[in-house]
Design a protein around this motif. Structure first.
Motif, mmCIF file in Angstrom:
data_model
loop_
_atom_site.group_PDB
_atom_site.id
_atom_site.type_symbol
_atom_site.label_atom_id
_atom_site.label_comp_id
_atom_site.label_asym_id
_atom_site.label_seq_id
_atom_site.Cartn_x
_atom_site.Cartn_y
_atom_site.Cartn_z
ATOM 1 N N ASP A 13 0.858 -1.188 0.000
ATOM 2 C CA ASP A 13 0.000 0.000 0.000
ATOM 3 C C ASP A 13 0.890 1.233 0.000
ATOM 4 O O ASP A 13 2.034 1.191 0.464
ATOM 5 C CB ASP A 13 -0.931 0.032 1.213
ATOM 6 C CG ASP A 13 -2.229 0.784 0.930
ATOM 7 O OD1 ASP A 13 -2.289 1.493 -0.088
ATOM 8 O OD2 ASP A 13 -3.165 0.663 1.731
ATOM 9 N N GLU A 14 0.376 2.326 -0.523
ATOM 10 C CA GLU A 14 1.110 3.580 -0.615
ATOM 11 C C GLU A 14 0.138 4.743 -0.539
ATOM 12 O O GLU A 14 -1.063 4.591 -0.821
ATOM 13 C CB GLU A 14 1.890 3.673 -1.930
ATOM 14 C CG GLU A 14 3.058 2.733 -2.063
ATOM 15 C CD GLU A 14 4.250 3.146 -1.231
ATOM 16 O OE1 GLU A 14 4.312 4.322 -0.817
ATOM 17 O OE2 GLU A 14 5.137 2.303 -0.992
ATOM 18 N N GLY A 15 0.686 5.911 -0.208
ATOM 19 C CA GLY A 15 -0.108 7.120 -0.313
ATOM 20 C C GLY A 15 -0.168 7.625 -1.733
ATOM 21 O O GLY A 15 -1.140 8.264 -2.157
ATOM 22 N N PHE A 16 0.878 7.336 -2.517
ATOM 23 C CA PHE A 16 0.922 7.783 -3.909
ATOM 24 C C PHE A 16 1.697 6.793 -4.773
ATOM 25 O O PHE A 16 1.148 6.166 -5.656
ATOM 26 C CB PHE A 16 1.547 9.180 -3.997
ATOM 27 C CG PHE A 16 1.665 9.725 -5.389
ATOM 28 C CD1 PHE A 16 0.538 10.118 -6.085
ATOM 29 C CD2 PHE A 16 2.899 9.847 -6.002
ATOM 30 C CE1 PHE A 16 0.634 10.614 -7.388
ATOM 31 C CE2 PHE A 16 3.021 10.348 -7.293
ATOM 32 C CZ PHE A 16 1.887 10.731 -7.987
ATOM 33 N N GLY A 17 3.000 6.627 -4.510
ATOM 34 C CA GLY A 17 3.837 5.767 -5.325
ATOM 35 C C GLY A 17 4.699 6.581 -6.267
ATOM 36 O O GLY A 17 4.594 6.465 -7.497
ATOM 37 N N LEU A 18 5.570 7.415 -5.690
ATOM 38 C CA LEU A 18 6.382 8.336 -6.489
ATOM 39 C C LEU A 18 7.291 7.623 -7.496
ATOM 40 O O LEU A 18 7.500 8.139 -8.599
ATOM 41 C CB LEU A 18 7.209 9.228 -5.564
ATOM 42 C CG LEU A 18 7.817 10.486 -6.174
ATOM 43 C CD1 LEU A 18 6.745 11.380 -6.781
ATOM 44 C CD2 LEU A 18 8.617 11.255 -5.129
ATOM 45 N N PRO A 19 7.863 6.444 -7.189
ATOM 46 C CA PRO A 19 8.714 5.790 -8.191
ATOM 47 C C PRO A 19 8.016 5.522 -9.519
ATOM 48 O O PRO A 19 8.679 5.504 -10.566
ATOM 49 C CB PRO A 19 9.122 4.482 -7.494
ATOM 50 C CG PRO A 19 9.104 4.814 -6.043
ATOM 51 C CD PRO A 19 7.931 5.740 -5.887
ATOM 52 N N LEU A 20 6.695 5.330 -9.513
ATOM 53 C CA LEU A 20 5.985 5.116 -10.776
ATOM 54 C C LEU A 20 6.082 6.352 -11.656
ATOM 55 O O LEU A 20 6.352 6.273 -12.859
ATOM 56 C CB LEU A 20 4.505 4.808 -10.524
ATOM 57 C CG LEU A 20 4.104 3.401 -10.111
ATOM 58 C CD1 LEU A 20 4.645 3.036 -8.745
ATOM 59 C CD2 LEU A 20 2.593 3.258 -10.131
ATOM 60 N N THR A 21 5.849 7.512 -11.029
ATOM 61 C CA THR A 21 5.897 8.769 -11.781
ATOM 62 C C THR A 21 7.324 9.083 -12.208
ATOM 63 O O THR A 21 7.551 9.565 -13.325
ATOM 64 C CB THR A 21 5.337 9.909 -10.919
ATOM 65 O OG1 THR A 21 4.014 9.578 -10.503
ATOM 66 C CG2 THR A 21 5.311 11.217 -11.675
ATOM 67 N N GLU A 22 8.293 8.823 -11.332
ATOM 68 C CA GLU A 22 9.693 9.056 -11.702
ATOM 69 C C GLU A 22 10.099 8.140 -12.854
ATOM 70 O O GLU A 22 10.822 8.565 -13.770
ATOM 71 C CB GLU A 22 10.581 8.831 -10.480
ATOM 72 C CG GLU A 22 10.393 9.885 -9.397
ATOM 73 C CD GLU A 22 11.209 9.625 -8.152
ATOM 74 O OE1 GLU A 22 11.342 10.539 -7.326
ATOM 75 O OE2 GLU A 22 11.724 8.492 -7.999
ATOM 76 N N ALA A 23 9.644 6.888 -12.820
ATOM 77 C CA ALA A 23 9.940 5.971 -13.921
ATOM 78 C C ALA A 23 9.332 6.468 -15.227
ATOM 79 O O ALA A 23 9.959 6.380 -16.294
ATOM 80 C CB ALA A 23 9.432 4.573 -13.586
ATOM 81 N N ALA A 24 8.110 7.002 -15.159
ATOM 82 C CA ALA A 24 7.477 7.545 -16.366
ATOM 83 C C ALA A 24 8.270 8.724 -16.907
ATOM 84 O O ALA A 24 8.440 8.868 -18.124
ATOM 85 C CB ALA A 24 6.040 7.965 -16.048
#
Length: 352
Positions: free
Chosen positions: A254-265
């Motif tokens: 679980d996460e509040g957002f998941g910043l690594p996904l956006t950084e990967a994009a």
């Protein structure tokens, strides 16, 4: 519009900070924060262990016409206290009570967090009083005044990543991050699909309640060969790791957002993540999902992702949000814009 930095500590309430507070040599001031009608206090950081101690000060600000706006990153210590140290969950519960008692607005970093916040205040006085809004995040590391430099070990790992197909995992070694399941999957891959299996680089500080897992990583037969754990890297080195890796893997429960996904994009890298609403919410074209922790099933998903990476980069995120855009959205949520235009240019300065 003046933007005035403030800070709180363990022994005193909120005080004005020097305008060069980011400089290591700067000494803090001890001038308590005073407010005027129309002022807005924005609590950007999570200060679960301090904010409740200064509720009288916050109440006084509200009586003098200021409004209170608090960023909410997640509510996981309330939902899953077993993932955290007991003291952390206790501090967080006090913080949540303080926020619901005193905040005029909360800014949640995802709609999933906003929905959970609304659910928790149903039937309370906060339900009608607190405005629940969004704080939109960015994966633009360059626009965040990134830290620079790399030690010899990080440089060696970067050389290795550039020479081998590698998957990157980012995040503190803590119970909810799913590193144990990820390592199970890679153990299966290295045993059953050795020639096709990628290497794994973990970037994250040692966290809490995971001592056996940390020992497992350090004592792993592939540690230093196909498994690498970097406990601390600069933003500069992290960006190089993104650019050099084939993809990222985010097994968090679980996460509040998941910043690594956006950084990967932002870096045009594929991402394999657990199938969670908070991740689906980002609607990113570079993301693939898994829903089984079984080592063979998860390992197969990793191989599928590597196959996509071999065939080419994911589509470029359009538009790629940067931190300037995020700040603009924040000002809009705070009511500091008119028809999308900042009412006055923000000025960072000390007030007398």
């Amino acid at each position: 519009m003046d933007v005035v930095p403030v800070y709180a500590g363990p022994t005193r309430g909120y005080c004005f900070a020097p305008e060069d507070f980011l400089c290591p040599e700067t000494k803090p001031t001890h001038l308590p924060v005073g407010v005027r009608p129309g002022d807005k206090f924005l609590g950007l950081d999570l200060t679960a262990h301090w904010l409740p101690n200064y509720s009288d000060q916050i109440s006084a600000w509200r009586r003098h016409g200021a409004t209170i706006h608090i960023v909410v990153y997640d509510l996981l210590p309330l939902a899953r206290p077993d993932w955290f140290e007991k003291a952390t969950s206790q501090h967080f519960a006090r913080w949540f009570k303080t926020v619901t008692n005193h905040a005029d607005q909360v800014l949640c970093i995802s709609e999933s967090v906003a929905q959970e916040f609304r659910r928790r205040i149903i039937g309370t006085s906060a339900h009608e009083r607190v405005k629940v809004s969004r704080l939109h995040l960015s994966g633009d590391i360059v626009g965040s005044i990134p830290s620079v430099g790399r030690c010899e070990r990080v440089a060696q790992t970067l050389d290795h990543v550039r020479s081998r197909p590698t998957i990157l995992m980012i995040g503190t070694i803590e119970p909810r991050k799913g590193y144990d399941r990820a390592l199970d999957a890679f153990d299966w891959l290295w045993s059953h699909e050795s020639s096709a299996a990628p290497d794994l680089v973990i970037v994250g500080k040692p966290g809490w309640k995971t001592a056996p897992l940390q020992e497992r990583i350090r004592n792993h037969r592939e540690n230093g060969l196909r498994l690498h754990w970097l406990e601390n890297v600069s933003d500069e080195a992290l960006m190089e790791l993104y650019e050099s890796s084939r993809a990222i893997f985010h097994a968090s429960y679980d996460e509040g957002f998941g910043l690594p996904l956006t950084e990967a994009a932002t870096h045009r890298r594929w991402a394999l993540v657990r199938d969670l609403p908070v991740f689906r919410e980002q609607n990113l074209s570079n993301v693939r999902y898994f829903d089984s922790d079984a080592p063979e099933a998860l390992g197969t998903k990793v191989l599928d992702l590597m196959g996509e990476a071999e065939r080419g980069l994911p589509p470029a995120a359009s538009p790629t949000p940067n931190w300037a855009w995020s700040v603009g959205k924040l000002l809009e949520e705070l009511g500091l814009t008119h028809d999308g235009v900042v009412r006055q240019p923000p000025v960072l300065r000390m007030v007398s």
